[in-house]
Design a protein around this motif. Structure first.
Motif, PDB file in Angstrom:
ATOM      1  N   THR A 177       0.840  -1.194   0.000  1.00 17.96           N
ATOM      2  CA  THR A 177       0.000   0.000   0.000  1.00 17.96           C
ATOM      3  C   THR A 177       0.878   1.249   0.000  1.00 17.96           C
ATOM      4  O   THR A 177       1.880   1.315   0.696  1.00 17.96           O
ATOM      5  CB  THR A 177      -0.950   0.031   1.214  1.00 17.96           C
ATOM      6  N   ASP A 178       0.497   2.223  -0.798  1.00 19.22           N
ATOM      7  CA  ASP A 178       1.266   3.465  -0.944  1.00 19.22           C
ATOM      8  C   ASP A 178       0.717   4.591  -0.064  1.00 19.22           C
ATOM      9  O   ASP A 178       1.314   5.649   0.045  1.00 19.22           O
ATOM     10  CB  ASP A 178       1.250   3.880  -2.421  1.00 19.22           C
ATOM     11  N   ARG A 179      -0.455   4.345   0.517  1.00 16.83           N
ATOM     12  CA  ARG A 179      -1.087   5.309   1.415  1.00 16.83           C
ATOM     13  C   ARG A 179      -2.151   4.555   2.196  1.00 16.83           C
ATOM     14  O   ARG A 179      -2.386   3.372   1.966  1.00 16.83           O
ATOM     15  CB  ARG A 179      -1.707   6.466   0.639  1.00 16.83           C
ATOM     16  N   LEU A 180      -2.807   5.226   3.134  1.00 16.69           N
ATOM     17  CA  LEU A 180      -3.906   4.616   3.873  1.00 16.69           C
ATOM     18  C   LEU A 180      -5.025   4.261   2.898  1.00 16.69           C
ATOM     19  O   LEU A 180      -5.429   5.096   2.081  1.00 16.69           O
ATOM     20  CB  LEU A 180      -4.433   5.595   4.928  1.00 16.69           C
ATOM     21  N   ILE A 181      -5.500   3.032   2.954  1.00 17.51           N
ATOM     22  CA  ILE A 181      -6.609   2.588   2.111  1.00 17.51           C
ATOM     23  C   ILE A 181      -7.825   2.462   3.025  1.00 17.51           C
ATOM     24  O   ILE A 181      -7.786   1.757   4.031  1.00 17.51           O
ATOM     25  CB  ILE A 181      -6.321   1.210   1.464  1.00 17.51           C
ATOM     26  N   LYS A 182      -8.895   3.141   2.681  1.00 20.19           N
ATOM     27  CA  LYS A 182     -10.113   3.121   3.491  1.00 20.19           C
ATOM     28  C   LYS A 182     -10.982   1.908   3.157  1.00 20.19           C
ATOM     29  O   LYS A 182     -11.005   1.443   2.007  1.00 20.19           O
ATOM     30  CB  LYS A 182     -10.938   4.397   3.262  1.00 20.19           C
ATOM     31  N   LYS A 183     -11.710   1.415   4.146  1.00 15.31           N
ATOM     32  CA  LYS A 183     -12.637   0.299   3.957  1.00 15.31           C
ATOM     33  C   LYS A 183     -13.564   0.589   2.781  1.00 15.31           C
ATOM     34  O   LYS A 183     -14.102   1.686   2.659  1.00 15.31           O
ATOM     35  CB  LYS A 183     -13.454   0.087   5.229  1.00 15.31           C
ATOM     36  N   GLY A 184     -13.707  -0.382   1.869  1.00 11.98           N
ATOM     37  CA  GLY A 184     -14.572  -0.236   0.706  1.00 11.98           C
ATOM     38  C   GLY A 184     -13.876   0.324  -0.525  1.00 11.98           C
ATOM     39  O   GLY A 184     -14.418   0.276  -1.623  1.00 11.98           O
ATOM     40  N   GLU A 185     -12.663   0.842  -0.370  1.00 12.13           N
ATOM     41  CA  GLU A 185     -11.915   1.439  -1.485  1.00 12.13           C
ATOM     42  C   GLU A 185     -11.259   0.338  -2.328  1.00 12.13           C
ATOM     43  O   GLU A 185     -10.757  -0.649  -1.792  1.00 12.13           O
ATOM     44  CB  GLU A 185     -10.845   2.367  -0.915  1.00 12.13           C
ATOM     45  N   GLU A 186     -11.272   0.534  -3.651  1.00 16.32           N
ATOM     46  CA  GLU A 186     -10.596  -0.426  -4.530  1.00 16.32           C
ATOM     47  C   GLU A 186      -9.097  -0.182  -4.523  1.00 16.32           C
ATOM     48  O   GLU A 186      -8.638   0.958  -4.568  1.00 16.32           O
ATOM     49  CB  GLU A 186     -11.119  -0.329  -5.970  1.00 16.32           C
ATOM     50  N   LEU A 187      -8.328  -1.267  -4.482  1.00 18.11           N
ATOM     51  CA  LEU A 187      -6.872  -1.179  -4.554  1.00 18.11           C
ATOM     52  C   LEU A 187      -6.453  -1.176  -6.020  1.00 18.11           C
ATOM     53  O   LEU A 187      -7.003  -1.942  -6.827  1.00 18.11           O
ATOM     54  CB  LEU A 187      -6.220  -2.360  -3.837  1.00 18.11           C
TER      55      LEU A 187
END
Length: 99
Positions: free
Chosen positions: A80-90
């Protein structure tokens, strides 16, 4: 140890980008190694994991690929390159490579 094709933090769902994609099942911290995307063996056999098979391209990426070159094999990991929020596509930015 029980095999899990994806970490508990990820799920596969329909994507607005293309087909199916990887989505955060909960918030994921920056610089988290989510696991191996691709493995290239000594005999040049390419194995793509679910991480590599379901990640979609975006120019606004939130993950990067990190390659590990070993003597007889090569592994590519999804970070991960930053904080990924719940529900967000990677997403990652696709580059030209053999898969």
């Amino acid at each position: 140890m029980k095999y899990r094709p994806l970490p508990k933090t990820l799920t596969i769902k329909e994507s607005n980008i293309e087909g199916l994609g990887l989505f955060a099942a909960k918030d994921i911290k920056k610089n988290t190694n989510l696991g191996m995307m691709h493995y290239i063996s000594e005999s040049s056999e390419i194995i793509r994991t679910p991480l590599g098979g379901f990640i979609n391209h975006s120019n606004k990426l939130n993950c990067i690929k990190e390659k590990e070159d070993l003597i007889y094999e090569e592994r590519t990991y999804l970070i991960t390159d930053r904080l990924i929020k719940k529900g967000e596509e990677l997403t990652v930015k696709y580059t030209m490579y053999k898969v």
